[in-house]
Motif scaffolding. Structure first.
Motif, mmCIF file in Angstrom:
data_model
loop_
_atom_site.group_PDB
_atom_site.id
_atom_site.type_symbol
_atom_site.label_atom_id
_atom_site.label_comp_id
_atom_site.label_asym_id
_atom_site.label_seq_id
_atom_site.Cartn_x
_atom_site.Cartn_y
_atom_site.Cartn_z
ATOM 1 N N UNK A 369 38.363 6.270 -3.370
ATOM 2 C CA UNK A 369 38.924 5.606 -4.554
ATOM 3 C C UNK A 369 39.935 6.535 -5.250
ATOM 4 N N UNK A 370 39.808 7.831 -5.022
ATOM 5 C CA UNK A 370 40.762 8.787 -5.590
ATOM 6 C C UNK A 370 41.997 8.883 -4.687
ATOM 7 N N UNK A 371 43.099 9.323 -5.258
ATOM 8 C CA UNK A 371 44.349 9.432 -4.497
ATOM 9 C C UNK A 371 44.336 10.685 -3.615
ATOM 10 N N UNK A 372 43.422 10.675 -2.646
ATOM 11 C CA UNK A 372 43.348 11.732 -1.634
ATOM 12 C C UNK A 372 43.035 11.042 -0.310
ATOM 13 N N UNK A 373 43.837 11.293 0.697
ATOM 14 C CA UNK A 373 43.473 10.820 2.035
ATOM 15 C C UNK A 373 43.763 11.936 3.023
ATOM 16 N N UNK A 374 43.064 11.900 4.129
ATOM 17 C CA UNK A 374 43.161 13.012 5.069
ATOM 18 C C UNK A 374 43.633 12.588 6.441
ATOM 19 N N UNK A 375 43.859 13.588 7.274
ATOM 20 C CA UNK A 375 44.210 13.347 8.674
ATOM 21 C C UNK A 375 43.023 12.738 9.402
ATOM 22 N N UNK A 376 43.304 12.305 10.627
ATOM 23 C CA UNK A 376 42.259 11.785 11.496
ATOM 24 C C UNK A 376 41.516 12.993 12.090
ATOM 25 N N UNK A 377 40.175 12.977 12.099
ATOM 26 C CA UNK A 377 39.471 14.107 12.727
ATOM 27 C C UNK A 377 38.339 14.671 11.900
ATOM 28 N N UNK A 378 37.757 13.854 10.999
ATOM 29 C CA UNK A 378 36.613 14.313 10.204
ATOM 30 C C UNK A 378 36.988 14.690 8.779
ATOM 31 N N UNK A 379 38.280 14.655 8.478
ATOM 32 C CA UNK A 379 38.751 15.127 7.171
ATOM 33 C C UNK A 379 38.414 14.149 6.036
ATOM 34 N N UNK A 380 38.377 12.863 6.333
ATOM 35 C CA UNK A 380 38.117 11.901 5.261
ATOM 36 C C UNK A 380 36.645 11.892 4.862
ATOM 37 N N UNK A 381 35.779 11.998 5.844
ATOM 38 C CA UNK A 381 34.358 12.096 5.480
ATOM 39 C C UNK A 381 34.105 13.401 4.738
ATOM 40 N N UNK A 382 34.780 14.480 5.141
ATOM 41 C CA UNK A 382 34.585 15.749 4.420
ATOM 42 C C UNK A 382 34.906 15.571 2.939
ATOM 43 N N UNK A 383 36.001 14.877 2.683
ATOM 44 C CA UNK A 383 36.366 14.648 1.280
ATOM 45 C C UNK A 383 35.296 13.787 0.582
ATOM 46 N N UNK A 384 34.786 12.813 1.287
ATOM 47 C CA UNK A 384 33.753 11.944 0.687
ATOM 48 C C UNK A 384 32.495 12.764 0.363
ATOM 49 N N UNK A 385 32.030 13.577 1.345
ATOM 50 C CA UNK A 385 30.800 14.378 1.082
ATOM 51 C C UNK A 385 31.057 15.337 -0.084
ATOM 52 N N UNK A 386 32.208 16.032 -0.052
ATOM 53 C CA UNK A 386 32.473 17.080 -1.055
ATOM 54 C C UNK A 386 32.609 16.499 -2.452
ATOM 55 N N UNK A 387 33.463 15.486 -2.577
ATOM 56 C CA UNK A 387 33.686 14.931 -3.917
ATOM 57 C C UNK A 387 32.412 14.281 -4.432
ATOM 58 N N UNK A 388 31.652 13.649 -3.541
ATOM 59 C CA UNK A 388 30.390 13.020 -3.947
ATOM 60 C C UNK A 388 29.397 14.062 -4.423
ATOM 61 N N UNK A 389 29.265 15.121 -3.663
ATOM 62 C CA UNK A 389 28.279 16.153 -4.010
ATOM 63 C C UNK A 389 28.603 16.771 -5.381
ATOM 64 N N UNK A 390 29.880 17.115 -5.538
ATOM 65 C CA UNK A 390 30.296 17.764 -6.792
ATOM 66 C C UNK A 390 30.091 16.844 -7.994
ATOM 67 N N UNK A 391 30.424 15.580 -7.831
ATOM 68 C CA UNK A 391 30.229 14.626 -8.938
ATOM 69 C C UNK A 391 28.743 14.495 -9.256
#
Ligand SMILES: Cc1cc2nc3c(=O)[nH]c(=O)nc-3n(C[C@H](O)[C@H](O)[C@H](O)COP(=O)(O)OP(=O)(O)OC[C@H]3O[C@@H](n4cnc5c(N)ncnc54)[C@H](O)[C@@H]3O)c2cc1C
Length: 398
Positions: A369-391
């Motif tokens: 939902x945030x204006x961050x998207x990643x390359x193909x290769x595990x980067x988008x889930x990494x952002x999901x886990x990280x931002x979720x955990x921190x929040x």
């Protein structure tokens, strides 16, 4: 007890809920599907490419990719691998740093997350689709499409973007955030097939070849597929993350050879077999049909001509096109085909250390939902886990 409501039981929402749970907090996930984590099951072709050991700022896009630095310093790849290892997921590295569960099952990732939600006492309410969120004096009121309402002291918006609507994404999070005054940047499908002028590609529909695909200053090598609307395949998917107004995409169909080497090779073919017609001239170098369509697309016709009628200019033009066959870009396929959303809630309005809104205290946003998207290769889930955990940690502590 404080109540923390998480809107969306996807990758970032489940991680946020786990991180938020403690005896002082009543954490509830509201998920519109009849089960949580449906998208996780579809990731990595059912194998879940959970993260990538090379994940770095250069793999992310948005108005301000530096926003991810807060997450990188707190909960990044190693912490994610540890987090899942403690939940029972042994992981394994494959090509280009991609990390998968050792068992090769995306369902394992979802299973352990669900078990942890259970153990930590998180309430999961499925078939609860949030319609709106309102701020009150002390907290928030959530209204659901089933007519019910619920109170929460804090709200984490983890409802994903617009990509893959069949797996639950509706773009609802953007509307909720807009109503709180947040800016939503332009939304576009990413990690998706690229549409080109159809005239040439549709004649090659279904043909796969190993090629280097070139988009501006970027290129990716791998299996590339011609479709009736354009180009598909892993290199095209990856490059779609880097689309930003480029007009052309090109194929180098023989990346191991230089254009000069190709010219010599073509002359050698003519010497060996001068009467060979153009129809078969490229057989054994390129897919026969690709060779024929390519020759016609650059005006080297009719194919009934014999190879020894080719002029030097035609031979160099042919070699150059094999190395750089250009197609006009006509956009991308739709949300139904995309893996992620490019664009989203403007990150300058959120605290990168906590994911909390700078406009509304107690409101957080995570993942796509945030204006961050990643390359193909595990980067988008990494952002999901990280931002979720921190929040989740921040909502629990503050
Ligand atoms: C086919 C496919 C394969 C992919 N493979 C990979 C991969 O291998 N590796 C990788 O890194 N990334 C992959 N991705 C991308 C990755 O899955 C997403 O970037 C990531 O899941 C985003 O997490 P999220 O928590 O932001 O959103 P999501 O995981 O989309 O979760 C959002 C949740 O919110 C729910 N929701 C939406 N609106 C509401 C509402 N109003 N009320 C209640 N609930 C709501 C949705 O139903 C959904 O469950 C893939 C994506 C797709 C589509």
């Amino acid at each position: 007890m404080r109540r923390i409501a998480v809107i969306g039981g996807g990758a970032s929402g489940m991680t946020a809920a786990i991180a938020a749970s403690d005896p002082q907090n009543d954490v509830i996930i509201y998920e519109r599907n009849d089960r949580v984590g449906r998208k996780i099951l579809a990731t990595g072709n059912g194998r879940c490419n959970m993260t990538n050991i090379n994940a770095d700022i250069n793999n992310y896009y948005g108005k301000n990719p530096d926003f991810i630095k807060g997450a990188m310093s707190k909960f990044w790849v190693n912490e994610t691998i540890d987090f899942f290892e403690r939940l029972g997921i042994l992981s394994r590295e494959e090509d280009n740093g991609k990390i998968y569960p050792y068992s090769g099952q995306a369902s394992a990732v979802l299973d352990v997350l669900r078990m942890k939600l259970d153990q930590t006492g998180v309430t999961v309410k499925t078939k609860y689709e949030v319609k709106s969120v309102q701020k009150n004096k002390n907290g928030f009121t959530l209204t659901f499409y089933n007519g019910e309402t619920a109170y929460a002291d804090k709200v984490i918006i983890a409802s994903g973007g617009c990509a893959a609507p069949d797996l639950g994404s509706t773009g609802a999070g953007y509307d909720i955030l807009r109503k709180f005054g947040h800016t939503i940047t332009e939304l576009k499908p990413s990690l998706v097939q690229i549409k080109t002028d159809a005239e040439t590609v549709k004649k090659l529909k279904g043909i796969k070849l190993r090629a280097r695909v070139i988009l501006g200053g970027y290129s990716e090598y791998g299996e590339t597929l011609f479709t009736e609307y354009g180009l598909s395949g892993p290199p095209v998917f990856s490059l779609s993350a880097k689309l930003s107004g480029q007009k052309e995409i090109a194929l180098d169909m023989m990346p191991e050879y230089s254009a000069e080497e190709l010219v010599s090779m073509l002359y050698a073919r003519i010497t060996e077999n001068p009467e060979c017609t153009l129809e078969s001239f490229l057989v054994g170098m390129l897919n026969k049909r690709v060779g024929q369509v390519l020759l016609k697309s650059i005006g080297i016709e009719p194919l009934s001509r014999s190879a020894d009628t080719l002029s030097h200019e035609e031979i160099t033009r042919l070699a150059d096109t094999i190395k750089n066959w250009r197609f006009n870009i006509r956009g991308t396929m739709s949300w139904n085909n995309a893996q992620v959303t490019k664009g989203g809630a403007d990150t300058s309005e959120f605290d990168p250390e906590t994911m909390e809104s700078r406009l509304v205290k107690g409101l957080y946003a995570t993942g796509e939902v945030l204006d961050i998207d990643g390359d193909c290769g595990g980067y988008n889930l990494q952002w999901a886990w990280s931002s979720g955990y921190i929040a989740g940690v921040s909502a629990r502590q503050n």
